[in-house]
Design a protein around this motif. Structure first.
Motif, short mmCIF file in Angstrom:
data_model
loop_
_atom_site.label_atom_id
_atom_site.label_comp_id
_atom_site.label_asym_id
_atom_site.label_seq_id
_atom_site.Cartn_x
_atom_site.Cartn_y
_atom_site.Cartn_z
N GLY A 48 0.81 -1.23 0.00
CA GLY A 48 0.00 0.00 0.00
C GLY A 48 0.83 1.27 0.00
N ASN A 49 2.16 1.14 0.22
CA ASN A 49 3.00 2.35 0.16
C ASN A 49 3.20 2.73 -1.30
N LYS A 50 3.18 4.03 -1.58
CA LYS A 50 3.30 4.50 -2.97
C LYS A 50 4.59 5.26 -3.23
N ASN A 51 5.45 5.35 -2.24
CA ASN A 51 6.65 6.18 -2.40
C ASN A 51 7.97 5.41 -2.39
N TYR A 52 7.92 4.09 -2.27
CA TYR A 52 9.17 3.31 -2.21
C TYR A 52 9.94 3.44 -3.53
N LEU A 53 11.24 3.14 -3.48
CA LEU A 53 12.08 3.27 -4.68
C LEU A 53 11.74 2.18 -5.68
N SER A 54 11.57 2.56 -6.91
CA SER A 54 11.25 1.61 -7.97
C SER A 54 12.37 0.57 -8.12
N PRO A 55 12.02 -0.68 -8.47
CA PRO A 55 13.05 -1.71 -8.68
C PRO A 55 13.99 -1.38 -9.85
N VAL A 56 13.64 -0.42 -10.65
CA VAL A 56 14.51 -0.07 -11.78
C VAL A 56 15.90 0.36 -11.27
N TYR A 57 15.95 0.99 -10.10
CA TYR A 57 17.24 1.43 -9.56
C TYR A 57 18.04 0.23 -9.02
N ALA A 58 17.34 -0.67 -8.35
CA ALA A 58 18.02 -1.87 -7.84
C ALA A 58 18.60 -2.66 -9.01
N ARG A 59 17.85 -2.74 -10.11
CA ARG A 59 18.34 -3.49 -11.28
C ARG A 59 19.62 -2.85 -11.84
N GLU A 60 19.67 -1.55 -11.80
CA GLU A 60 20.87 -0.85 -12.28
C GLU A 60 22.08 -1.18 -11.40
N ILE A 61 21.86 -1.25 -10.10
CA ILE A 61 22.95 -1.60 -9.18
C ILE A 61 23.38 -3.05 -9.40
N VAL A 62 22.41 -3.91 -9.63
CA VAL A 62 22.73 -5.33 -9.93
C VAL A 62 23.64 -5.40 -11.16
N LYS A 63 23.28 -4.68 -12.22
CA LYS A 63 24.09 -4.71 -13.46
C LYS A 63 25.49 -4.18 -13.20
N TRP A 64 25.59 -3.13 -12.41
CA TRP A 64 26.89 -2.52 -12.06
C TRP A 64 27.76 -3.53 -11.31
N LEU A 65 27.16 -4.25 -10.39
CA LEU A 65 27.92 -5.25 -9.62
C LEU A 65 28.33 -6.44 -10.50
N GLN A 66 27.39 -6.88 -11.31
CA GLN A 66 27.69 -8.04 -12.19
C GLN A 66 28.80 -7.69 -13.17
N ALA A 67 28.83 -6.45 -13.63
CA ALA A 67 29.88 -6.03 -14.57
C ALA A 67 31.26 -6.12 -13.92
N GLY A 68 31.31 -6.05 -12.59
CA GLY A 68 32.58 -6.16 -11.87
C GLY A 68 32.89 -7.59 -11.45
N GLY A 69 32.08 -8.54 -11.91
CA GLY A 69 32.36 -9.95 -11.64
C GLY A 69 31.84 -10.43 -10.29
N THR A 70 31.10 -9.57 -9.57
CA THR A 70 30.56 -10.02 -8.27
C THR A 70 29.17 -10.62 -8.46
N LYS A 71 28.71 -11.28 -7.39
CA LYS A 71 27.39 -11.95 -7.45
C LYS A 71 26.43 -11.23 -6.50
N PRO A 72 25.61 -10.32 -7.03
CA PRO A 72 24.70 -9.57 -6.15
C PRO A 72 23.46 -10.37 -5.74
N PHE A 73 22.88 -9.97 -4.64
CA PHE A 73 21.55 -10.44 -4.25
C PHE A 73 20.86 -9.28 -3.53
N ILE A 74 19.53 -9.28 -3.57
CA ILE A 74 18.74 -8.22 -2.92
C ILE A 74 18.34 -8.73 -1.55
N VAL A 75 18.40 -7.87 -0.53
CA VAL A 75 18.09 -8.35 0.82
C VAL A 75 17.32 -7.31 1.63
N ASP A 76 16.34 -7.80 2.41
CA ASP A 76 15.69 -7.02 3.46
C ASP A 76 15.35 -8.00 4.57
#
Ligand code: SF4
Ligand code: SF4
Length: 341
Positions: A48-76
């Motif tokens: 029901g929250n409407k102001n959280y950060l879109s996953p589009v930004y998380a995906r960009e960080i994932v791509k940035w990490l993968q480009a450096g050869g690391t293995k990202p995962f999302i966590v909360d």
């Protein structure tokens, strides 16, 4: 490298925001090795929250990490509230509803304290409120982290950024309760319209409606989560601080400092200073905007990243949105306990 800060401004369009994040990431050096498993700690928003950060930004960080050869995962981690993140399965369903899926992001999405909230560890702290703090075990297990935080207001700390994301965001449910235990509701009856919203959102049954339709609060059952206070449409509830008004912030800072001792050499901190609203992403609803978008910040220390965000926004929007909460206490106390650069 430790004191380096990157910033890229943006306007409030999806394109400008994404380009700002991309620019900041390009300029940010990674303190990781190829093959490292890197947790992206973020908040995927309460149901029901409407102001959280879109996953589009998380995906960009994932791509940035993968480009450096690391293995990202999302966590909360799991939360105290009765919304959509109280246990791991509910929380993963909420994540998926908000677009945080493995298919979209290109990496795993996990719960840092386990699906049952029991995969936890006690970290040494040695501070005045907490001799130890309890967090998800992921803090110890991952090779590194990107602490990715939405910088905005908060009903108990006035603002929430990297410090809060590392603190409340990694805390076990017991540790969350220890931090929240001091803020309970006090009714201003003249303002109450008897709508019952506070009883509906209360996760413990502490708030109930009486025969005359006014709410009452059982302070023994109340866990001090402040959901009723934040969501009352008439601001008829004030915080009845059991202790000094600053204690919540001090507890927040102590928990973050204990986590930081474990992850400080393997972490990048990113603040999204966009969609700056009065309230936390833990609360349902669309919240009042209190400042214009500024952009994205990266740093290697959460206190530095939050101080930079406040410098960009100024303190006035937080003073106005959360009168009587001295947000400066997060910085003062961080300095007092040596949790600073
Ligand atoms: S949410 Fe506010 S206005 Fe509604 S019943 Fe509770 S205290 Fe009264
Ligand atoms: S703070 Fe309000 S919503 Fe939270 S447990 Fe207490 S009465 Fe319930």
């Amino acid at each position: 490298m430790k004191k380096t800060i990157q910033f890229q401004e943006c306007s409030a369009t999806d394109e400008s925001r994404l380009m700002a994040l991309q620019t900041v990431l390009e300029k940010t050096k990674k303190p990781f090795k190829s093959g490292d498993s890197i947790g992206i700690k973020l908040h995927w928003g309460e149901i029901g929250n409407k102001n959280y950060l879109s996953p589009v930004y998380a995906r960009e960080i994932v791509k940035w990490l993968q480009a450096g050869g690391t293995k990202p995962f999302i966590v909360d981690t799991t939360v105290l509230y009765s919304g959509g993140r109280r246990d791991g399965r509910e929380s993963l369903n909420t994540a998926a509803k908000h677009g945080f899926t493995e298919e979209y992001l290109g990496c795993e999405v996990i719960i840092g304290d386990g699906l049952d909230g029991k995969n936890i560890i006690d970290l040494p702290a040695g501070f005045k409120h907490f001799p130890t703090v309890q967090t998800g075990k992921v803090v110890q297990d991952a090779d590194g982290f990107v602490i990715f935080s939405h910088f905005k207001g908060h009903m108990e700390a006035a603002f929430g950024g990297s410090i809060k994301n590392m603190s409340m965001g990694f805390a076990s449910r017991a540790q969350k309760q220890r931090m929240h235990a001091d803020a309970k509701p006090k009714l201003i009856q003249a303002k109450c319209i008897k709508c019952g919203e506070c009883a509906d959102v209360c996760p413990t049954g502490a708030a109930t409606i009486t025969e005359n339709n006014f709410p009452v609060y059982d302070l023994l059952k109340c866990i001090g989560c402040a959901q009723c206070i934040a969501l009352c449409p008439e601001t008829a509830l004030k915080i009845r601080w059991d202790t000094d008004i600053k204690v919540f912030q001090e507890k927040l800072v102590e928990t973050a400092a204990a986590v930081w001792r474990v992850i400080q050499d393997k972490t990048v901190v990113i603040n999204a200073v966009i969609e700056i609203v009065a309230e936390c992403d833990c609360l349902p609803g669309k919240h009042q905007k209190i400042a214009e978008d500024k952009g994205f910040i990266s740093a290697y220390h959460p206190v530095l990243a939050d101080a930079e965000a406040i410098k960009l926004i100024g303190g006035a929007p937080f003073d106005q949105a959360h009168q009587h909460i001295p947000w400066q206490r997060q910085f003062e106390y961080a300095k007092e306990i040596g949790f600073c650069m």
